[in-house]
Design a protein around this motif. Structure first.
Motif, mmCIF file in Angstrom:
data_model
loop_
_atom_site.group_PDB
_atom_site.id
_atom_site.type_symbol
_atom_site.label_atom_id
_atom_site.label_comp_id
_atom_site.label_asym_id
_atom_site.label_seq_id
_atom_site.Cartn_x
_atom_site.Cartn_y
_atom_site.Cartn_z
ATOM 1 N N ALA A 166 0.832 -1.210 0.000
ATOM 2 C CA ALA A 166 0.000 0.000 0.000
ATOM 3 C C ALA A 166 0.865 1.259 0.000
ATOM 4 C CB ALA A 166 -0.927 -0.008 1.211
ATOM 5 N N THR A 167 1.947 1.254 0.783
ATOM 6 C CA THR A 167 2.846 2.414 0.836
ATOM 7 C C THR A 167 3.492 2.651 -0.519
ATOM 8 O OG1 THR A 167 3.314 1.989 3.175
ATOM 9 C CG2 THR A 167 4.857 3.407 1.990
ATOM 10 N N ALA A 168 3.919 1.567 -1.173
ATOM 11 C CA ALA A 168 4.550 1.694 -2.486
ATOM 12 C C ALA A 168 3.557 2.222 -3.516
ATOM 13 C CB ALA A 168 5.101 0.341 -2.924
ATOM 14 N N LEU A 207 2.518 1.927 9.720
ATOM 15 C CA LEU A 207 3.094 1.558 8.434
ATOM 16 C C LEU A 207 4.602 1.741 8.428
ATOM 17 C CD1 LEU A 207 0.001 1.845 7.700
ATOM 18 C CD2 LEU A 207 0.782 2.386 5.393
ATOM 19 N N THR A 208 5.074 2.827 9.051
ATOM 20 C CA THR A 208 6.521 3.047 9.147
ATOM 21 C C THR A 208 7.184 1.889 9.884
ATOM 22 O OG1 THR A 208 6.152 5.443 9.209
ATOM 23 C CG2 THR A 208 8.304 4.643 9.934
ATOM 24 N N LYS A 209 6.559 1.463 10.966
ATOM 25 C CA LYS A 209 7.098 0.353 11.753
ATOM 26 C C LYS A 209 7.106 -0.941 10.938
ATOM 27 C CE LYS A 209 6.380 -2.153 16.105
ATOM 28 N NZ LYS A 209 5.528 -2.279 17.311
ATOM 29 N N ARG A 263 17.389 -1.486 2.364
ATOM 30 C CA ARG A 263 16.364 -0.455 2.408
ATOM 31 C C ARG A 263 15.403 -0.671 1.241
ATOM 32 N NH1 ARG A 263 17.251 3.551 5.903
ATOM 33 N NH2 ARG A 263 15.787 4.938 4.858
ATOM 34 N N LEU A 264 14.118 -0.593 1.519
ATOM 35 C CA LEU A 264 13.100 -0.743 0.488
ATOM 36 C C LEU A 264 12.679 0.597 -0.101
ATOM 37 C CD1 LEU A 264 10.897 -3.450 2.256
ATOM 38 C CD2 LEU A 264 12.542 -3.803 0.405
ATOM 39 N N PHE A 265 12.834 1.661 0.675
ATOM 40 C CA PHE A 265 12.500 3.010 0.219
ATOM 41 C C PHE A 265 13.674 3.944 0.461
ATOM 42 C CE2 PHE A 265 8.242 1.352 1.268
ATOM 43 C CZ PHE A 265 7.555 1.645 0.091
ATOM 44 N N GLU A 266 13.878 4.887 -0.458
ATOM 45 C CA GLU A 266 14.746 6.040 -0.212
ATOM 46 C C GLU A 266 13.848 7.157 0.284
ATOM 47 O OE1 GLU A 266 17.837 6.116 -0.203
ATOM 48 O OE2 GLU A 266 18.526 4.447 -1.444
ATOM 49 N N MET A 274 9.481 10.021 -1.183
ATOM 50 C CA MET A 274 10.001 8.683 -0.949
ATOM 51 C C MET A 274 9.839 7.887 -2.238
ATOM 52 S SD MET A 274 7.039 7.079 1.516
ATOM 53 C CE MET A 274 7.941 5.565 1.750
ATOM 54 N N ALA A 275 10.814 7.026 -2.501
ATOM 55 C CA ALA A 275 10.786 6.236 -3.721
ATOM 56 C C ALA A 275 11.353 4.857 -3.442
ATOM 57 C CB ALA A 275 11.590 6.927 -4.827
ATOM 58 N N LEU A 276 10.876 3.869 -4.175
ATOM 59 C CA LEU A 276 11.383 2.515 -4.023
ATOM 60 C C LEU A 276 12.834 2.425 -4.466
ATOM 61 C CD1 LEU A 276 8.365 0.491 -5.428
ATOM 62 C CD2 LEU A 276 9.257 0.283 -3.102
ATOM 63 N N THR A 277 13.628 1.663 -3.728
ATOM 64 C CA THR A 277 14.980 1.327 -4.154
ATOM 65 C C THR A 277 14.895 0.192 -5.176
ATOM 66 O OG1 THR A 277 15.241 -0.321 -2.412
ATOM 67 C CG2 THR A 277 15.881 1.950 -1.882
ATOM 68 N N GLU A 278 16.042 -0.177 -5.745
ATOM 69 C CA GLU A 278 16.048 -1.304 -6.666
ATOM 70 C C GLU A 278 15.552 -2.567 -5.960
ATOM 71 O OE1 GLU A 278 19.115 -3.811 -9.570
ATOM 72 O OE2 GLU A 278 19.849 -2.126 -8.370
#
Length: 304
Positions: free
Chosen positions: A12-14, A33-35, A47-50, A56-60
């Motif tokens: 959902a966050t992505a 959600l942060t937790k 890390r899943l997000f930068e 905020m954006a997804l990492t590779e």
């Protein structure tokens, strides 16, 4: 933390691009959600997000994990539906898409029969000519003629896409002119316009012989197939019709097939009509039941 909940919150966050918007959608707090995302990152060691103060954006790694998380959640949902439907009637929603011309030709009858047989299932039928993405559109299956080599899709042949030349008995009597290769330019033609169809010539086959035929001048053109069919039935000219559409009118005598020794090539629409569905949907009872009913109806009409 419950892994399933954490995956749901990560997805959902992505999709929403922020903790706050995703939290609002899920009815949870942004801190929850942060937790959850932090728990997944600790477990994975990446890390899943930068995150910055502005975006905020997804990492590779996040992109890779998102695809797997979506698939896992979808498979669990489907498994739950299947287990539930082992004990109960089919229920839920079934979404499908097909060209508009399939509706009055056969799809409306199949859908009505399906609703009568499975009253707990809600059908969503989208009739359009676009080759929509089944995943992005949330569709369970599609009916299409044309290209089927699309990634991630299973294409199951439904009926051969034979193309006939047809007219009503009233038109043939009024015109008083035989329909042969030499007289084609002298007839009234009702021609379907489609952006993928060649507007300059047709290909006819007679056995092993292949004949290139200049497309005749049209008395009427339209981008709506069923509009033209209604005019053909009223006796206003000749029309190129696929067999799956023409068959009931030929059987009733409302239409006559002319130049039956020839077959028109189906152009970009290809030699078959297919049922398309995602590989992971092949075993769902709702999808299986619809395909079986569709195939049964086509066989009943002698065009399966």
């Amino acid at each position: 933390m419950d892994k399933l909940s954490a995956l749901s919150m990560f997805v959902a966050t992505a999709e929403h691009g922020s903790f706050s918007r995703a939290a609002e959608q899920l009815g949870k707090t942004p801190s929850a959600l942060t937790k959850a995302v932090g728990h997944l990152e600790s477990e994975l060691g990446v890390r899943l997000f930068e995150r910055t103060t502005r975006r905020m954006a997804l990492t590779e790694a996040g992109h890779i994990y998102l695809e797997g998380a979506r698939q896992a959640l979808m498979q669990l949902q489907l498994a739950g539906e299947e287990v539930d439907q082992l004990q109960h009637e089919l229920r839920g929603s079934l979404r499908l898409t097909a060209p508009p011309s399939f509706g009055p030709a056969f799809l409306h009858e199949v859908c009505c029969r399906y609703m009568e047989a499975h009253p707990q299932v809600r059908l969503e039928v989208d009739l359009n000519d676009a080759f929509v993405d089944l995943i992005d559109g949330g569709y369970d299956l599609a009916l299409r003629d044309g290209p089927t080599d699309l990634p991630g899709l299973i294409a199951r042949p439904l009926t051969e896409n034979r193309i006939y030349l047809c007219a009503s008995p009233a038109y043939l009597e009024r015109k008083g002119l035989p329909v042969i290769l030499d007289t084609i330019p002298q007839h009234d033609w009702l021609i379907f316009q489609h952006p993928l169809l060649n507007r300059h010539f047709w290909w006819l086959r007679q056995g092993d012989e292949r004949i290139r035929l200049a497309q005749p001048a049209a008395r009427m053109v339209s981008d709506n197939y069923d509009f033209l069919l209604a005019c053909t039935l009223r006796g206003h000219g000749l029309q190129v019709l696929p067999r799956w559409s023409a068959e009931p009118y030929l059987a009733s005598g409302q239409l006559v097939r002319v130049m039956s020794e020839y077959l028109l090539e189906p152009d970009v629409f290809g030699p078959w009509v297919h049922v398309l569905y995602l590989a992971h949907r092949r075993r769902t009872r709702k999808v299986r039941a619809f395909i079986e009913m569709l195939e049964g109806y086509m066989q009943e009409r002698g065009i399966g």
